[in-house]
Design an enzyme around this catalytic site. Sequence first.
Site, PDB file in Angstrom:
ATOM      1  N   ARG A 484       0.700  -1.275   0.192  1.00 29.18           N
ATOM      2  CA  ARG A 484      -0.137  -0.145  -0.125  1.00 29.18           C
ATOM      3  C   ARG A 484       0.670   1.257   0.014  1.00 29.18           C
ATOM      4  NH1 ARG A 484      -5.101   1.958  -1.478  1.00 29.18           N
ATOM      5  NH2 ARG A 484      -5.352   3.766  -0.284  1.00 29.18           N
ATOM      6  N   GLU A 485       1.812   1.256   0.697  1.00 34.44           N
ATOM      7  CA  GLU A 485       2.658   2.399   0.767  1.00 34.44           C
ATOM      8  C   GLU A 485       3.354   2.695  -0.169  1.00 34.44           C
ATOM      9  OE1 GLU A 485       2.909   4.651   3.176  1.00 34.44           O
ATOM     10  OE2 GLU A 485       1.952   3.831   4.907  1.00 34.44           O
TER      11      GLU A 485
END
Length: 630
Positions: A484-485
């Site tokens: 996600r990051e």
Amino acid sequence: MSAQAQPLSIEQKAYIDAYEAIKRNDRAAIASYKQQLQNYTLYPYVLYHDYRVNIDSTPPRVIEFFLNRYQDLYLSDKLRTHWLKHLAATKQWPEYLLHYTPQNSQSLQCNFYHASIAFGTDAQKEKAISAAQQLWQSLIEIPEACVSVETALRNQKKFTAQMVWNRITLLIQKKQFSRAQDASKDLSNADKKVVNAWINIVRNPNLTSKEITTISGFARKEAFIQAVPYLASQNPQLAQSALAEFAEPYGLNQSQRIDIQRKIALRSAYRYQEEAKALLENVNTQGNGSEETIRWQAQIALRNSRWIDLLDTIELMSKEEQDSNQWRYWRARALEARGDQKTAHTLYQTLAQKRNYYGFLAADRIRLPYQFNPEKNTQLDQTALIKKYPALQRIAELIAVDWVKTAQVEWHYFLPNVAPDELISIATLAKQWEQYPHAIRSLALAKEWDHINLRFPTPHKEPVMENAKKNDIEAAWIYGIIRRESAFNEDIRSSAGAVGLMQIMPKTAKYIGKRIGNDKTSIYALTEAKNNIQLGSAYMRYLSDKYNDNKVLATAAYNAGPHRVAQWTQNLLKLDADQWVDSIPFTETRNYVKAVLEYTTVFNSLLHGQYARLSDQMPAIGSDNKLAEK
């Protein structure tokens, strides 16, 4: 194809040496390397860097030839930008006019307007003046290059008071108060006082009904329009009273009144103030709502377990919203809570076929197995693909010579131009080359979500597994955060300053580094995968300890910070975790938590061939006092 995986070829070594010769402007060596590399894939880069570094001594005809020959490469636009800056710096305005193409840079735009006004035809001058007027009014900060344009507008008597007021309005809207005061230098002393009063009203919205009478005209109206929504964050009732009292005297039209009503309702909703429910319902039931006001009304209903209200609010949404996974799930939850088990079960069954956050939650409600629905591997003719797309040839060579950041730029410009039916093949190739962010982006562009092995790669397995064991956290959760990051981009840096795979803030890295005895917390050190994973995993352990191993709260805190999570859980009565997640005030964090939980589930399946149910990892949040059913 990892960087430096194989010894460099003769051409690759010559390319690196050529770049070093360019930096020291060794003309004899540069000429020799150009001759040697003229048939090499990265030859355009040799020319580009030579012309860029030595722009002062490169003949215009040489640059023009490059721009024409390589107009399909992003290097052409980059070189044109460098050349335009050089032409402006050396005041070669006729040449600037000849070679200018539309640019995003405000400075380059201003240089173009300056050149047009000074050296253009009458038509060019007129067009440039009009465009320059519009640009000046939209500037937050005036670049140095735009000062001469402002002067030209003044000299041509095209610098108007209305332009100044328009820019001041924009600056105050953006809360650029000191710049707004600076812009008011062109106004009369009386108007400067108006600007100062306007700023004071917006800065101190509780003064709205008192000080606003000190100014008049459009400034009073704008001050009121800007201040009332801020007042609503502190006192929604006072904001509503101010709107009712002053909307007509201050000349607000119907559209402006409705817009302010929406803003008052939303400002109160952002903090879950008691008045928010009534304010949102008033806006939405009168047909003046927006997608955001309706969503917030639904959020407040589900946060308070008002299931009938939630069902009624979902009916106000567009058909597209109602049919989304999110609101189909919440319709089922509301129906289940109201006793309509049959309809709820049918909705859950349909959702449970999907591989996403709501699909997993739905499967949990009726104890169905998760469906991962993977696509079969794509057959790849790598040679044919590379032959068809020269950009891939350049990318392969850039990776080989360890110019990874430049390869990323090539990917950025290349992927949108790939034939849609070949994006999956490109993703497959990108994964083979260990270019994981670009495999993921390829599938996103293709809107293909079922190629799990391409969308959820597991590189850096050794440090991930090692740190998962060391910190007693799931490896899949670490991968979920990374996915996600950064989508596995090791060098990425956010606008806020977060760095690397796990997007760690340097300040956080220093704090965690001190706790675990790791002093490698510089920005450069944080781009090193193993180090980033060690610090990021230790921070996840820190958050897990802080929230008693509550993965939902720890994940929210990883994104928004512990101070925000403290605000969102303060005095909260016990609430099911799925309700809490979908009532997180920040859209970014709300989506972040759902994505990480979904990704963690997928990574668990890939790593271990089994998964933990979301419901088993999402304990209720809040105090032990049970919410009464409403």
